[in-house]
Design a protein around this motif. Structure first.
Motif, PDB file in Angstrom:
ATOM      1  N   ASP B 324       0.846  -1.205   0.000  1.00 39.93           N
ATOM      2  CA  ASP B 324       0.000   0.000   0.000  1.00 39.93           C
ATOM      3  C   ASP B 324       0.876   1.248   0.000  1.00 39.93           C
ATOM      4  O   ASP B 324       0.611   2.221  -0.700  1.00 39.93           O
ATOM      5  CB  ASP B 324      -0.915   0.021   1.239  1.00 39.93           C
ATOM      6  CG  ASP B 324      -1.879  -1.144   1.260  1.00 39.93           C
ATOM      7  OD1 ASP B 324      -2.122  -1.687   2.365  1.00 39.93           O
ATOM      8  OD2 ASP B 324      -2.379  -1.528   0.189  1.00 39.93           O
ATOM      9  N   TRP B 327       2.459   1.740  -3.430  1.00 42.35           N
ATOM     10  CA  TRP B 327       1.480   2.216  -4.415  1.00 42.35           C
ATOM     11  C   TRP B 327       1.233   3.698  -4.231  1.00 42.35           C
ATOM     12  O   TRP B 327       1.282   4.484  -5.168  1.00 42.35           O
ATOM     13  CB  TRP B 327       0.169   1.445  -4.294  1.00 42.35           C
ATOM     14  CG  TRP B 327      -0.905   2.045  -5.157  1.00 42.35           C
ATOM     15  CD1 TRP B 327      -1.816   3.002  -4.801  1.00 42.35           C
ATOM     16  CD2 TRP B 327      -1.165   1.764  -6.518  1.00 42.35           C
ATOM     17  NE1 TRP B 327      -2.618   3.325  -5.872  1.00 42.35           N
ATOM     18  CE2 TRP B 327      -2.240   2.576  -6.933  1.00 42.35           C
ATOM     19  CE3 TRP B 327      -0.593   0.879  -7.450  1.00 42.35           C
ATOM     20  CZ2 TRP B 327      -2.751   2.538  -8.223  1.00 42.35           C
ATOM     21  CZ3 TRP B 327      -1.110   0.855  -8.724  1.00 42.35           C
ATOM     22  CH2 TRP B 327      -2.173   1.676  -9.100  1.00 42.35           C
ATOM     23  N   ASN B 328       0.942   4.069  -2.995  1.00 40.73           N
ATOM     24  CA  ASN B 328       0.579   5.461  -2.736  1.00 40.73           C
ATOM     25  C   ASN B 328       1.721   6.433  -2.992  1.00 40.73           C
ATOM     26  O   ASN B 328       1.486   7.581  -3.365  1.00 40.73           O
ATOM     27  CB  ASN B 328       0.064   5.612  -1.301  1.00 40.73           C
ATOM     28  CG  ASN B 328      -1.316   5.016  -1.134  1.00 40.73           C
ATOM     29  OD1 ASN B 328      -2.138   5.084  -2.040  1.00 40.73           O
ATOM     30  ND2 ASN B 328      -1.585   4.423   0.017  1.00 40.73           N
ATOM     31  N   ARG B 329       2.942   5.970  -2.809  1.00 36.71           N
ATOM     32  CA  ARG B 329       4.048   6.893  -3.067  1.00 36.71           C
ATOM     33  C   ARG B 329       4.288   7.052  -4.562  1.00 36.71           C
ATOM     34  O   ARG B 329       4.905   8.009  -5.006  1.00 36.71           O
ATOM     35  CB  ARG B 329       5.318   6.401  -2.376  1.00 36.71           C
ATOM     36  CG  ARG B 329       6.073   5.307  -3.107  1.00 36.71           C
ATOM     37  CD  ARG B 329       6.960   4.518  -2.190  1.00 36.71           C
ATOM     38  NE  ARG B 329       8.306   5.025  -2.155  1.00 36.71           N
ATOM     39  CZ  ARG B 329       9.396   4.268  -2.117  1.00 36.71           C
ATOM     40  NH1 ARG B 329       9.290   2.967  -2.119  1.00 36.71           N
ATOM     41  NH2 ARG B 329      10.590   4.794  -2.058  1.00 36.71           N
ATOM     42  N   SER B 330       3.798   6.068  -5.350  1.00 39.38           N
ATOM     43  CA  SER B 330       4.105   6.066  -6.781  1.00 39.38           C
ATOM     44  C   SER B 330       3.039   6.740  -7.625  1.00 39.38           C
ATOM     45  O   SER B 330       3.347   7.370  -8.626  1.00 39.38           O
ATOM     46  CB  SER B 330       4.258   4.624  -7.282  1.00 39.38           C
ATOM     47  OG  SER B 330       5.224   3.938  -6.533  1.00 39.38           O
ATOM     48  N   PHE B 331       1.783   6.601  -7.226  1.00 38.70           N
ATOM     49  CA  PHE B 331       0.710   6.902  -8.164  1.00 38.70           C
ATOM     50  C   PHE B 331      -0.128   8.118  -7.825  1.00 38.70           C
ATOM     51  O   PHE B 331      -1.193   8.300  -8.407  1.00 38.70           O
ATOM     52  CB  PHE B 331      -0.174   5.672  -8.345  1.00 38.70           C
ATOM     53  CG  PHE B 331       0.512   4.570  -9.119  1.00 38.70           C
ATOM     54  CD1 PHE B 331       1.063   3.490  -8.460  1.00 38.70           C
ATOM     55  CD2 PHE B 331       0.633   4.653 -10.486  1.00 38.70           C
ATOM     56  CE1 PHE B 331       1.715   2.489  -9.169  1.00 38.70           C
ATOM     57  CE2 PHE B 331       1.282   3.654 -11.209  1.00 38.70           C
ATOM     58  CZ  PHE B 331       1.826   2.567 -10.553  1.00 38.70           C
ATOM     59  N   TYR B 332       0.301   8.928  -6.901  1.00 37.11           N
ATOM     60  CA  TYR B 332      -0.409  10.183  -6.727  1.00 37.11           C
ATOM     61  C   TYR B 332       0.322  11.266  -7.490  1.00 37.11           C
ATOM     62  O   TYR B 332       1.540  11.381  -7.410  1.00 37.11           O
ATOM     63  CB  TYR B 332      -0.494  10.565  -5.242  1.00 37.11           C
ATOM     64  CG  TYR B 332      -1.705   9.988  -4.566  1.00 37.11           C
ATOM     65  CD1 TYR B 332      -1.593   8.925  -3.676  1.00 37.11           C
ATOM     66  CD2 TYR B 332      -2.973  10.506  -4.821  1.00 37.11           C
ATOM     67  CE1 TYR B 332      -2.716   8.388  -3.063  1.00 37.11           C
ATOM     68  CE2 TYR B 332      -4.096   9.979  -4.205  1.00 37.11           C
ATOM     69  CZ  TYR B 332      -3.952   8.924  -3.333  1.00 37.11           C
ATOM     70  OH  TYR B 332      -5.061   8.403  -2.736  1.00 37.11           O
ATOM     71  N   PRO B 480      10.687   3.575  -6.829  1.00 34.52           N
ATOM     72  CA  PRO B 480       9.562   3.000  -7.573  1.00 34.52           C
ATOM     73  C   PRO B 480       9.373   3.731  -8.898  1.00 34.52           C
ATOM     74  O   PRO B 480       9.641   4.934  -8.993  1.00 34.52           O
ATOM     75  CB  PRO B 480       8.375   3.248  -6.635  1.00 34.52           C
ATOM     76  CG  PRO B 480       8.762   4.434  -5.833  1.00 34.52           C
ATOM     77  CD  PRO B 480      10.245   4.421  -5.712  1.00 34.52           C
ATOM     78  N   TRP B 490       6.896  -0.783  -9.342  1.00 31.59           N
ATOM     79  CA  TRP B 490       6.533   0.162  -8.298  1.00 31.59           C
ATOM     80  C   TRP B 490       6.546  -0.471  -6.911  1.00 31.59           C
ATOM     81  O   TRP B 490       6.745   0.216  -5.903  1.00 31.59           O
ATOM     82  CB  TRP B 490       5.150   0.785  -8.565  1.00 31.59           C
ATOM     83  CG  TRP B 490       4.023  -0.196  -8.732  1.00 31.59           C
ATOM     84  CD1 TRP B 490       3.548  -0.712  -9.897  1.00 31.59           C
ATOM     85  CD2 TRP B 490       3.217  -0.772  -7.691  1.00 31.59           C
ATOM     86  NE1 TRP B 490       2.511  -1.561  -9.661  1.00 31.59           N
ATOM     87  CE2 TRP B 490       2.281  -1.629  -8.317  1.00 31.59           C
ATOM     88  CE3 TRP B 490       3.189  -0.653  -6.307  1.00 31.59           C
ATOM     89  CZ2 TRP B 490       1.339  -2.354  -7.597  1.00 31.59           C
ATOM     90  CZ3 TRP B 490       2.245  -1.375  -5.587  1.00 31.59           C
ATOM     91  CH2 TRP B 490       1.331  -2.211  -6.237  1.00 31.59           C
ATOM     92  N   ASN B 628       4.617  10.230   2.525  1.00 32.90           N
ATOM     93  CA  ASN B 628       3.973   9.090   1.875  1.00 32.90           C
ATOM     94  C   ASN B 628       3.228   8.209   2.864  1.00 32.90           C
ATOM     95  O   ASN B 628       2.806   7.102   2.516  1.00 32.90           O
ATOM     96  CB  ASN B 628       5.025   8.251   1.138  1.00 32.90           C
ATOM     97  CG  ASN B 628       5.617   8.987  -0.047  1.00 32.90           C
ATOM     98  OD1 ASN B 628       4.956   9.797  -0.674  1.00 32.90           O
ATOM     99  ND2 ASN B 628       6.877   8.739  -0.332  1.00 32.90           N
TER     100      ASN B 628
END
Lengths: 757, 646
Positions: B324, B327-332, B480, B490, B628
């Motif tokens: 999680d 993901w959150n660090r990569s896709f915002y 990522p 990622w 993040n």
């Protein structure tokens, strides 16, 4: 003789004209080339703006903290619109707070068009006070000056807005913008809560063509790795695998590893992190981990090494040696995309050293893609953030998981598994008047397979397989259509060669047992549909029977057809604007707009590389689609774009439909869209909860959502078919082998699609 | 008499001569000279009279100590508010005599030895020791009544109490009022010294004025009477006898955690204070007097701004995994992030609570809601400053890692900071090599000053790696790549050396010495220091870095997953020892520094306990970045059960 003289004069004149023409022609070309070059490099505004208008840069000042403000002017604590401080001008102070922005610091955006300032103003009499914009060059010479009168109303604190068109000719990246209030008449004014926005276009943000650079490397010095040369490889000893690199000492070098800047980053390279395992024959070798950058001419643009001189290493033992090398800002400016980054180890001591398992990471994590954060919680007045209709961050709606207790299939009966869905499978939902909730229909081995939800057992059950039909191939498209308005859908199957309309007759039973008998299926019609046409099913004319909108993609000619008396009847025809319908258009029909009883058709499409979005409604009287979106609806392209998937749904139990949009560009972009009197807006972005083992649907490489009322008739669900691709390289287009991720196994998940706030 | 016997007599004679000539303090302490005999000096005779032990204990009385400083004892502890003492004198002369006497007390636990073993002279810092006598500086030596020359011992009784600023130093005065709290009595063991002299002026004049009146200085420096009487000229005096009391007093501070929460002025305006104050949490006079702790409001620097992911999650209990996080660090995208600094309380009394029933303090970082994103720090600060002491806290602060060993972004801190107040009353002793860096926040170009007020000693416990050894710092973290079509791109792994301590958090022990270069082993980078059978890695970033840190890994489950844990900062004049453990008698050392490697603070400090959101820029090499990590979905609680300073 005279005639001969005239000829000579004429000849000379001709020569002069030719020479002059040649001269001016070449000078003009050079000037044009120079202007073109300078326009590419220096100007922050293009001639042909593309993309929607967005706020490229935004900054708010509540004047409680003055960090970053070079000249705040006189700060008053006697009055304030919010907090305790404001900027004061009085009969002795002619100029107020100065806000300066070098244009090179404005991130993102390719086309600055306008600056807007809003500010709260308190005054009894502003006189001729004005808000001023200056554009200055590097030497602080004023290139452009404009002002807008400050004209407050009669309220205590008035929030006023000042707009400035930004002149393209002065928007050079070496220039800066300066804003300040001018107390021309030397009155008493206070200013607070200043909000500056720079507006322009930011094309390319929604581009799904992302060039994903590889930034993490691991070299074990084995065969096949991308080493620049093989000279130092040895099999004497290795930490992993069979080989390592050997540095014999006295200024010897390891094998090097080279990448161009272009290969490793779209942005500026700020940092290189290195880690290597070394095995020195004696203790404390003097090594350097080196990063060097050379330009196309072979000249060294940057060189830095990290020395082990003051570090302690034991003899005859594998030990880790890390180094982080930062590239300073002045060097970064010199680096070009074709420059090469070379990494190697340098042994400056007489001690023999082996090295293995070199890790390289290019870059650092500081910069995220996109423009500035839209939500700033630092303002003194901001305890609560009011969500914007169009700009993130949006409220997040976490959909609740409904446990299926299965992995990659929908139903298991003994050893048999049904509904082993893949993303390329054709799966649709069907209405059934007998079975009250939506059914799931798929094609498997040329047969229909039908499923429904059993509430008591909280699982899907199998309603049977049909006989095989040759038409039901992998490439066949299925459409659910209730052509006669009886509450049950028929199925239109279309492929390149033929089409058929089927009526399925599942047994109606409330038991939760799977039906392994044949599914009764009648062919109602057979014929041909143009498989290249775009087909959309809805009750467009509001007669209670679903129709098909068939659009010829090449001509944009549309027909509205309905199945009557064993054949298809054209109810209406017309033409859509050029480019509206294509294979990438995002289209949905439904009742989105409040108090509008006609069916609306929303189309987001690519209009010659420009995003476009139109809304039509079907006029029953004229039997035509009438465009109801207009110039004021340009904002629609900030929500909808081609390539999206649109799902008609209803999450809030009101009369009108909402839209679930799904865009799988570099983000997992799933949002709920609603419409009110002001227009369409983003009501929330969608995320998930309750899934097991950290298997969030967002994480899968291939996602196929299906929306339907599976679990009951009152609200929607979303079924997610989730897969990863085991191919060595997958670019989001086609996958030959699914799976490949043991801790993120392919599976099907089901969620309630409703508002949880 | 034969020669053998003669030799024996000679040897005996010489021995006696030598013995007689040697300034034998023990013979003095034993209480006899040519003129009188001193005996039976005892203190605390009216305190716990049934207790025959030589060490008696008393707890500090916090009532009204904010105004008056600590007084030992108070009238609430002993009727009259004084310890009594007595001693006996036998007059060896042939006529009645009066004698002069003075009692001194000194904190023996936290002192510099009076004599410098290297030079044999008074220790240069002996004047910093906490010693005192009667508060009234006009009283030098008191005179007894006439003691007859009857060969009998005659008892003399008097009283003494221990107060702050016992030397009535000017720096503690404020508009003519002696603010004794500015130099509060130290915790630890107090000994008592009695000096008795012949009362004639000639005899008394052998005692310097600055010893008779400890408020006076010898030149520009105080002289310790303990040095004077034990090692200095006082030890050689023929007319003065000194004796130590066999009874000592151990002073312990045990602030009452249930005595309410004080709210300091300045953080909140009056309307807000009025709106949110309660009887147990306010700025009123009653709580000013009684509350041992106040709500702590951090100073938040604008440079700590975060651009935080807009997620609100219960990281500790809500199955938030490393995937999680990745993901959150990569896709915002940046537009979706929330720009915010870590917050402090905008209203008082909502996140701190003093529980009078269970005598504990409960703190919590408040939850966030969509649109009301906040990472808000919380903490309490003690109100009574002290110099030195073994500060021991029993607490259950929040766990930091969840079951996937994902960090929730918090730092649990138990720390000490210089007590603030107007003026220069609380400066550290001078740094004699180039001076201290003048400010806490200035960079390497900050000016240097001779003395500075800032001091800080920290326990900071969070998820971050050790700085040492240097060759493996920082760890190499994969970045990522936001490719949604390749999970491995990622969902990157963490380095092996980080995963080796996946379930651990780091206990960082720091002394802020303001980069004073005076210590002989002032070092930069990684250096080691030994204490008993342990070796610790010290780290300082560069010559201008104001702090020295040691880091130790410890399991989060042990420290914060159990019912409580103990944390102790043992702050001594020449060293600091950090200890943690599951019980007070089962603690282990996790940090050690001494004055060879760092400047040990000597000014008065208060204690703070916080749960705070640090910007991970302060902790290079951290495996998770604060921005993040989601905002907290639920309130995050910590409880403090006991604070003891001894």
């Amino acid at each position: 003789m005279v005639g001969k003289g005239k000829s000579i004069v004429f000849l000379l004149l001709s020569i002069i004209v030719v020479i002059a023409g040649w001269y001016f022609f070449n000078t003009g070309k050079k000037r044009e080339k120079k202007e073109k070059e300078s326009s590419v490099e220096n100007f922050v505004q293009q001639n042909q703006p593309t993309g929607p208008l967005v706020t490229i840069f935004r900054k708010e000042y509540d004047l409680e903290k003055l960090d970053g403000i070079v000249n705040p002017g006189l700060i008053s604590k006697s009055v304030a619109c919010s907090g305790t401080q404001s900027s004061e001008m009085n009969p002795e102070i002619e100029y107020g707070i100065n806000l300066e922005f070098p244009l090179e610091n404005i991130p993102g955006g390719s086309n600055l068009l306008e600056a807007k300032i809003s500010a709260a103003v308190l005054t009894e009499d502003a006189g001729e006070a004005q808000w001023v914009l200056e554009i200055r060059d590097q030497a602080q010479k004023i290139l452009f000056w404009n002002s807008v009168l400050i004209a407050p109303g009669k309220h205590n604190w008035d929030t006023l807005e000042f707009s400035f068109a930004l002149p393209i000719e002065h928007l050079n990246s070496s220039h800066s913008l300066k804003f300040y209030p001018w107390n021309k008449s030397l009155k008493s004014l206070w200013i607070d809560n200043i909000n500056l926005r720079l507006i322009g276009t930011a094309s390319g943000i929604r581009s799904s063509n992302r060039d994903f650079k590889k930034v993490n490397y691991f070299l074990s010095y084995e065969e096949g790795e991308e080493l620049t040369d093989e000279g130092c490889i040895t099999e004497d000893i290795a930490r992993t695998g069979n080989r390592s690199t050997f540095l014999k000492g006295n200024d010897s070098y390891s094998n090097s590893f080279t990448k161009t800047i272009r290969e490793i980053t779209e942005d500026t390279l700020r940092r290189v992190s290195l880690g290597v395992w070394i095995y020195p024959e004696q203790k404390n070798p003097f090594l350097m981990l080196v990063v060097t950058i050379k330009n196309a001419s072979g000249q060294t643009v940057f060189w830095e090494g990290r020395s082990s001189e003051k570090l302690e290493f034991s003899a005859k033992k594998w030990q880790k040696y890390n180094a982080e090398i930062a590239i300073p800002p002045d060097k970064r400016k010199e680096i070009k995309p074709d420059d090469e980054v070379v990494i190697y180890l340098w042994n400056r001591s007489p001690i023999k050293v082996y090295a293995d398992d070199l890790e390289i990471v290019y870059g650092d994590e500081l910069t995220k893609r996109g423009l500035l954060p839209y939500a700033d919680m630092n303002l003194s007045s901001r305890e609560n953030y009011t969500f914007d209709r169009l700009h993130g961050p949006f409220r997040i709606n976490y959909l609740n998981n409904i446990q299926l207790n299965n992995t990659g299939y929908l139903v298991k009966d003994g050893n048999q598994k049904f509904g082993n869905f893949f993303p390329t499978d054709e799966i649709i939902t069907l209405n059934s008047a007998i079975i009250q909730s939506d059914l799931l229909l798929s094609i498997s081995n040329n047969k229909f397979e039908l499923f429904r939800w059993c509430a008591e057992a909280a699982k899907f059950i199998f309603l049977g397989q049909s006989n095989p039909f040759a038409l039901l191939e992998k490439s066949t498209k299925l459409f659910s259509i209730d052509h006669d308005g009886d509450g049950s859908s028929e199925v239109l199957a279309v492929n390149e060669t033929k089409s058929s309309l089927y009526k399925l007759n599942p047994t109606s039973s409330s038991s939760c047992s799977n039906t392994l008998d044949n599914l009764s299926c009648n062919v109602v019609w057979e014929g041909e549909f143009d498989s290249d046409n775009y087909l959309l099913v809805n009750d467009f004319n509001g007669d209670g029977k679903e129709d098909i909108l068939s659009v010829d993609i090449s001509s944009q000619k549309w027909d509205l057809i309905n199945f009557q008396n064993k054949g298809w009847v054209i109810l209406a025809s017309g033409n859509f604007p050029v480019n509206c319908f294509s294979r990438t258009s995002a289209v949905s029909a439904g009742h989105f707009i409040p108090s509008n009883k006609n069916t609306q058709l929303l189309i987001a499409y690519d209009d010659n590389l420009k995003d476009a979005c139109l809304v039509f409604e079907f006029n029953k009287i004229t039997n035509s689609f009438k465009e109801i979106s207009g110039p004021k609806d340009l904002y629609l392209t900030q929500i909808f774009s081609s390539g999206m998937k649109l799902f008609n749904t209803n999450v809030d139990d009101d009369v009108q439909d909402e839209l679930l949009i799904f865009n799988r560009n570099w983000q997992f972009d799933m949002k709920l869209i609603d419409c009110d009197s002001k227009g369409f807006y983003v009501s929330s972005s969608v995320d998930f909860k309750g899934y097991q083992n950290s298997c969030n649907p967002k994480y899968y490489e291939i996602v196929k959502p299906l929306v339907g009322k599976f679990t009951d008739t009152n609200h929607h669900n979303i079924l997610m078919v989730l897969n990863n691709c085991a191919d060595k390289k997958y670019d989001g287009n086609s996958c030959s082998t699914y799976g490949g991720s043991p801790d993120l196994p392919d599976q099907i998940q089901l969620y309630d699609l409703k508002l949880y706030y | 008499m034969n020669s053998k016997t003669l030799c024996l007599y000679l040897i005996l004679f010489l021995t006696c001569i030598i013995h007689a000539c040697k300034p034998n303090s023990s013979s003095k302490l034993a209480g006899e000279n040519d003129f009188f005999v001193l005996s039976d000096f005892d203190v605390l005779t009216n305190y716990q009279p049934e207790n025959k032990k030589e060490l008696k204990s008393i707890e500090l009385d916090y009532f009204n100590a904010m105004d008056e400083g600590f007084i030992i004892p108070t009238g609430r502890q002993i009727s009259g508010g004084y310890f009594t003492f007595s001693f006996s004198v036998k007059n060896k002369s042939d006529k009645s005599q009066k004698y002069a006497y003075k009692i001194y007390y000194q904190n023996e636990s936290y002192k510099f030895q009076e004599i410098d073993s290297l030079t044999g002279k008074e220790h240069e810092y002996a004047h910093e020791n906490f010693y005192g006598s009667w508060e009234d500086s006009t009283i030098e030596f008191k005179i007894t009544g006439s003691i007859p020359a009857d060969g009998e011992f005659h008892q003399i009784s008097d009283s003494i109490r221990i107060v702050g600023n016992p030397r009535n130093e000017e720096m503690c005065f404020d508009h003519g009022v002696n603010k004794r709290w500015k130099r509060n009595p130290r915790v630890g063991t107090y000994g008592f010294l009695l000096a008795v002299s012949l009362s004639d002026s000639t005899s008394l004049n052998t005692i310097p004025a600055h010893i008779k009146n400890i408020c006076l200085q010898d030149g520009n420096k105080y002289q310790s009477p303990y040095y004077f009487f034990n090692h200095g000229n006082g030890a050689k005096s023929k007319s003065v006898l000194t004796q130590f009391s066999k009874t000592s007093l151990k002073v312990i501070a045990r602030p009452d955690l249930g005595s309410g929460m004080y709210i300091k002025g300045g953080h909140f305006n009056e309307d807000t204070l009025n709106a949110y104050s309660r009887s147990d949490c306010a700025s009123d006079t009653a709580l000013f007097r009684t509350a041992a702790f106040a709500q702590f409001i951090h100073y938040i620097d604008a440079s700590t701004n975060l651009e935080n992911i807009p997620e609100i999650k219960d990281v500790l209990h809500g199955n938030y995994t490393k995937r999680d996080y990745n993901w959150n660090r990569s896709f915002y995208s940046r537009e979706d992030l929330i720009s915010t600094t870590p917050r402090t309380a905008s209203v008082p009394c909502q996140t701190v609570y003093s529980d009078p029933v269970n005598n504990k303090i409960v703190i919590h970082n408040p939850k966030s809601e969509p649109g009301k994103w906040r990472k808000e720090n919380v903490g309490i600060i003690s109100r009574h400053g002290m110099a030195y002491g073994k500060v021991r806290v029993k607490a259950k602060l929040t766990e930091l890692l969840n079951k996937d060993n994902m960090w929730n972004g918090l730092t649990n801190a138990i720390w000490m900071i210089n007590q603030e107040g107007e003026g220069d009353w609380n400066l550290r002793r001078a740094c004699r090599k180039e001076g201290y860096m003048a400010t806490y926040w200035g960079g390497r170009n900050d000016k240097r000053v001779n003395r500075v007020g800032y001091s800080e000693i920290d326990f900071e416990i969070l998820k971050t790696p050790a700085y040492c050894p240097e060759q493996t710092f920082p760890p190499v973290y994969k970045l990522p790549v936001p490719n949604p079509y390749d999970e491995a791109s990622w969902n990157v792994s963490w380095p092996d050396e980080i995963m080796a301590h996946d379930g651990d958090i780091t206990v960082a022990c720091t002394n802020w010495d303001m980069a004073c270069w005076e210590p002989e082993k002032f070092g930069v980078g990684c250096n080691t220091i030994s204490y008993k059978d342990q070796t610790f890695d010290l780290h300082r970033w560069d010559h201008w870095y104001r702090a020295l840190t040691e880091k130790t890994y410890a399991p989060d489950d042990s420290l914060f997953g159990s019912d409580y844990y103990y944390f102790e900062i043992d702050w001594r004049p020449t060293e600091i020892i950090w200890r943690i453990g599951p019980e007070a008698d089962r603690m282990r050392v996790v940090g050690y520094m001494n004055d060879k490697v760092t400047s040990i603070p000597n000014n008065q400090m208060v204690m703070i306990i916080t749960q705070e959101f640090h910007n991970t820029k302060w902790w290079p090499g951290s495996p998770y970045q604060q921005s993040n990590i989601p905002f907290p979905l639920n309130d995050i609680f910590g409880e403090i059960y006991e604070v003891v300073i001894e």
